[in-house]
Design an enzyme around this catalytic site. Sequence first.
Site, short mmCIF file in Angstrom:
data_model
loop_
_atom_site.label_atom_id
_atom_site.label_comp_id
_atom_site.label_asym_id
_atom_site.label_seq_id
_atom_site.Cartn_x
_atom_site.Cartn_y
_atom_site.Cartn_z
N ARG A 85 -12.13 -0.56 -21.60
CA ARG A 85 -11.78 0.97 -21.18
C ARG A 85 -10.73 1.30 -22.18
O ARG A 85 -9.70 0.93 -22.31
CB ARG A 85 -11.24 0.64 -19.60
CG ARG A 85 -10.94 1.93 -19.14
CD ARG A 85 -10.20 1.89 -17.74
NE ARG A 85 -11.00 1.20 -16.92
CZ ARG A 85 -10.82 0.09 -16.09
NH1 ARG A 85 -9.62 -0.33 -16.08
NH2 ARG A 85 -11.70 -0.35 -15.24
N ARG A 155 -1.48 1.83 -15.99
CA ARG A 155 -2.70 1.99 -16.70
C ARG A 155 -2.78 3.44 -17.11
O ARG A 155 -2.02 4.24 -17.44
CB ARG A 155 -3.84 1.62 -15.53
CG ARG A 155 -3.79 0.35 -15.27
CD ARG A 155 -5.13 -0.08 -14.60
NE ARG A 155 -4.98 -1.77 -14.05
CZ ARG A 155 -6.24 -2.19 -13.53
NH1 ARG A 155 -7.19 -1.55 -13.37
NH2 ARG A 155 -5.97 -3.27 -13.23
N LYS A 221 -1.71 -3.95 -10.43
CA LYS A 221 -2.12 -2.86 -11.38
C LYS A 221 -1.22 -1.63 -10.86
O LYS A 221 -0.80 -1.54 -9.45
CB LYS A 221 -3.54 -2.61 -11.12
CG LYS A 221 -4.09 -2.37 -9.91
CD LYS A 221 -5.80 -2.26 -9.92
CE LYS A 221 -6.31 -2.04 -8.70
NZ LYS A 221 -7.84 -1.90 -8.64
N LYS A 223 -1.05 2.67 -11.13
CA LYS A 223 -1.72 3.88 -11.56
C LYS A 223 -0.88 5.20 -11.45
O LYS A 223 -0.32 5.47 -10.58
CB LYS A 223 -3.14 4.33 -11.07
CG LYS A 223 -3.88 3.01 -11.14
CD LYS A 223 -5.20 3.15 -10.15
CE LYS A 223 -6.04 1.84 -10.62
NZ LYS A 223 -7.38 1.99 -9.65
N CYS A 441 -19.14 4.30 -8.31
CA CYS A 441 -18.69 3.21 -9.43
C CYS A 441 -19.79 2.54 -10.08
O CYS A 441 -20.98 2.94 -9.80
CB CYS A 441 -17.71 2.47 -8.71
SG CYS A 441 -18.68 1.01 -7.65
N CYS A 447 -20.72 -5.12 -13.07
CA CYS A 447 -19.16 -5.35 -12.45
C CYS A 447 -19.43 -6.88 -11.53
O CYS A 447 -20.28 -6.88 -10.78
CB CYS A 447 -18.95 -4.43 -11.53
SG CYS A 447 -17.51 -4.73 -10.76
N CYS A 486 -17.98 -2.18 -3.76
CA CYS A 486 -17.07 -3.27 -3.26
C CYS A 486 -15.87 -2.53 -2.74
O CYS A 486 -15.94 -1.11 -2.85
CB CYS A 486 -16.81 -4.22 -3.94
SG CYS A 486 -15.46 -3.84 -5.43
N CYS A 490 -12.68 1.73 -7.00
CA CYS A 490 -12.92 2.58 -8.36
C CYS A 490 -13.76 3.87 -8.02
O CYS A 490 -13.43 4.74 -8.82
CB CYS A 490 -13.82 1.59 -9.07
SG CYS A 490 -12.79 -0.03 -9.58
#
Length: 577
Positions: A85, A155, A221, A223, A441, A447, A486, A490
């Site tokens: 990414r 990110r 993470k 964002k 997603c 994935c 899931c 995303c």
Amino acid sequence: MTDTTQAHGPLVVEGKLADNERLKGESNFLRGTIAQDLQDPVTGGFTADNFQLIRFHGMYQQDDRDIRAERTKQKLEPLHNVMLRARMPGGIIKPEQWLAIDKFAAEKTMYGSIRLTTRQTFQFHGVLKPNIKLMHQTLNSIGIDSIATAGDVNRNVLCTTNPVESELHQEAYDWAKKISEHLLPKTRAYAEIWLDGEKLEGAHGENTEEPILGSHYLPRKFKTTVVIPPQNDVDVHANDLNFVAIAENGKLVGFNVLVGGGLAMTHGDKSTYPRKADDFGFVPLAKTLEVAAAVVTTQRDWGNRVNRKNAKTKYTLDRVGTEVFKAEVEKRAGIMFEASRPYEFTGRGDRIGWVDGIDGKHHLALFIENGRILDYPGKPLKTGVAEIAKIHQGDFRMTANQNLIIAGVATEDKAQIEAIAKAHGLMDNSVSNQRKNSMACVAFPTCPLAMAEAERYLPGLVNDVESILAQHGVSDERIILRVTGCPNGCGRAMLAEIGLVGKGPGKYNMHLGGNIAGTRVPKMYKENLSEQDILTEIDALVARWVAERNANEAFGDFVIRTGIIAEVKVSKRDFYD
């Protein structure tokens, strides 16, 4: 002695640290033994800690799950590859850069596609080990990297794609880039491993100290977005930190700061939930970077490093209290938040087709279903974008809705670009409002977290929903529909009017009640539905909506007003009850 407890709970969670904390601490500032692993011909993957550490370099190790079982029968390891990414603050990419990534995707990836993501950037899927270093060097040669697009760091920084108000967008975009650079890891690991020590442009890659992220980086993470009302195309409530642009007379004067949004959860674990961001207040432009660093360092120091499922900023705010967190940010940034300036979000979708900017330029937003740019039979999308890139004098803008804007088109070039777009299936007037407002997603086959289909499921699902809308006489309407394979968030299903979250092969949980502006979390309506069950439920719900709604009432507002589903006002309290 410093008091580390508050009425809401401890500032620092005590207990055995998650193993990720060990591997970060032992990684030698994200180097690990990645370079040695890269030279190992025995396996196509990365081993031990390096499997996790490559994420900080913008990559996830994956395999083709469609052929995993067959390879196991043949006594072969999974077909390991990486997904990369890119780091593209604000999603802007130059035509010459696009041509370079188009060439690499065609020649060096297993799938040949470019995938536009909900993080306003592109991904390569299916890059085999011998091509990984070449990939990073190719990107570096055109001024792109993938530093900190995954892992426990801040990110890719999003920015509202607003080509119409060009001056305001340029200011906001510049701040997105500044925030991205300010919060990047400072380790030289990326340059040493992938670029043979070559010095990178910008603030990153200078040393081994991490003044903002720390030696163990963030607990989870993180964002960040910059958003220009009234468009909420970046979905602020999906993000830890958001800067809402406040303009006066067309000039940016500062930001309202929203903290603590996030959508990921875990099936069966009620200590996890989606959460809206809290509004901390207004800050002038000059304090933007200090506030960004203060939020990140507070989360760095107070975030849960014991249980990764509760490690995101949203859980820190709920544990210590929003006001306690806010006061610490003020202390660290040396500011006091002013009262928030008024703003309103009215929508999230991209304006597909041509729009004119105040600067006399024209901008063409192309709808790209699922963000997958590939040559399909009768629709050579990838070739079409490349042909436009060869002649375009402006830039491309990747949107957080997985679409692509050809921005800054001069009047004399407009007809030629439109002709190319139509000839390659990039402009299609038959695309419905419903399809434009649906998103998924990636999920299978690449994935590793996917429990159910998403990208491959969505087109057929939209066909069926379009038929349902037509049967009830509302073909021109749309319901914001999102599917994730899931519960990790995303595809941002937890901000949809209908959100489907994968539970198992062909099974989904259905959530209802998000709104058009993206300021409300939906609530679980029914669990473990089959694909046919989903259509049955949507049909019945649309029938009621058409028969009972108020004038111009959106679907998500209707299901709450009529009591079909309860409104989620405070996620920690209302999401499961």
